[in-house]
Design a protein around this motif. Structure first.
Motif, PDB file in Angstrom:
ATOM      1  N   VAL A   1     -18.077 -10.974 -91.336  1.00 39.25           N
ATOM      2  CA  VAL A   1     -19.075 -10.301 -90.499  1.00 39.25           C
ATOM      3  C   VAL A   1     -20.383 -10.164 -91.268  1.00 39.25           C
ATOM      4  O   VAL A   1     -21.463 -10.466 -90.743  1.00 39.25           O
ATOM      5  CB  VAL A   1     -18.572  -8.915 -90.019  1.00 39.25           C
TER       6      VAL A   1
ATOM      7  N   TYR B   1     -16.635  -3.996 -84.448  1.00 39.95           N
ATOM      8  CA  TYR B   1     -16.763  -5.426 -84.745  1.00 39.95           C
ATOM      9  C   TYR B   1     -15.453  -6.155 -84.469  1.00 39.95           C
ATOM     10  O   TYR B   1     -15.457  -7.294 -84.009  1.00 39.95           O
ATOM     11  CB  TYR B   1     -17.187  -5.647 -86.192  1.00 39.95           C
TER      12      TYR B   1
ATOM     13  N   THR C   1     -15.256  -6.670 -80.608  1.00 39.43           N
ATOM     14  CA  THR C   1     -16.293  -7.452 -79.943  1.00 39.43           C
ATOM     15  C   THR C   1     -15.941  -8.930 -79.886  1.00 39.43           C
ATOM     16  O   THR C   1     -15.484  -9.507 -80.860  1.00 39.43           O
ATOM     17  CB  THR C   1     -17.637  -7.289 -80.696  1.00 39.43           C
TER      18      THR C   1
ATOM     19  N   SER D   1     -15.798  -0.426 -88.692  1.00 36.43           N
ATOM     20  CA  SER D   1     -15.289  -1.784 -88.475  1.00 36.43           C
ATOM     21  C   SER D   1     -14.660  -2.028 -87.104  1.00 36.43           C
ATOM     22  O   SER D   1     -14.709  -3.151 -86.596  1.00 36.43           O
ATOM     23  CB  SER D   1     -14.252  -2.134 -89.541  1.00 36.43           C
TER      24      SER D   1
ATOM     25  N   TYR E   1     -24.125 -11.872 -90.281  1.00 32.45           N
ATOM     26  CA  TYR E   1     -25.350 -11.084 -90.130  1.00 32.45           C
ATOM     27  C   TYR E   1     -26.336 -11.293 -91.267  1.00 32.45           C
ATOM     28  O   TYR E   1     -27.474 -10.842 -91.192  1.00 32.45           O
ATOM     29  CB  TYR E   1     -25.022  -9.594 -89.973  1.00 32.45           C
TER      30      TYR E   1
ATOM     31  N   TRP F   1     -17.415 -12.406 -80.058  1.00 30.63           N
ATOM     32  CA  TRP F   1     -18.639 -13.040 -80.524  1.00 30.63           C
ATOM     33  C   TRP F   1     -18.383 -14.431 -80.966  1.00 30.63           C
ATOM     34  O   TRP F   1     -17.313 -14.917 -80.968  1.00 30.63           O
ATOM     35  CB  TRP F   1     -19.369 -12.260 -81.603  1.00 30.63           C
TER      36      TRP F   1
END
Length: 138
Positions: free
Chosen positions: A111, A133, A136, A130, A115, A138
């Motif tokens: 992650v 994330y 999600t 956390s 980013y 993605w």
């Protein structure tokens, strides 16, 4: 294509198709109520997209940190999600031990790489920072 991109691509494709991601196990699903489950066993996983969030059906929150000493529904949930994303947690047993922590550290590292900066502490535990994330697509 990197392993991380493959994992992300798989999840995005599944979300777009509205399908569930299944992770095989050697036993049937266990109790879903409460945070603590009686004993360690292998749990089955089926990740669903519920309101844009990954859910395995064992724990729906974003704050509980799974235990490394006992079976918890949050531990099962985190293991299911990590395993569906291609992170090797070992047996999905609800105990967030060495393998699960290693998988979580790799997820947190990935992650941060996506980013290009530190957005998650790489501590190996899903917690309030956390969980969003993990959930999600993605």
């Amino acid at each position: 294509m990197t392993v991380t991109r493959k994992r992300v691509s798989m999840l995005v494709a599944a979300a777009a198709l509205g399908t569930a991601l299944a992770v095989p196990a050697t036993a049937t699903a266990a109790q879903q109520g409460g945070d603590s489950v009686a004993s360690a066993q292998a749990y089955s996983c089926s990740i669903k997209n519920i309101n844009g969030k990954k859910q395995a059906g064992y724990y729906s929150g974003n704050s509980v940190v799974p235990s490394s000493g006992s079976v918890t529904s949050a531990g099962i949930e985190a293991q299911c999600i990590l395993k569906a994303m291609g992170y090797p947690t070992g047996t999905v047993d609800g105990i967030f031990g060495t393998n699960s922590k290693k998988a979580m550290r790799q997820f947190q590292t990935d992650v941060n790489k996506v980013y290009g900066r530190t957005v998650l502490s790489v501590d190996g535990l899903p917690g309030p920072q956390s969980w969003p994330y993990l959930r999600t697509f993605w």
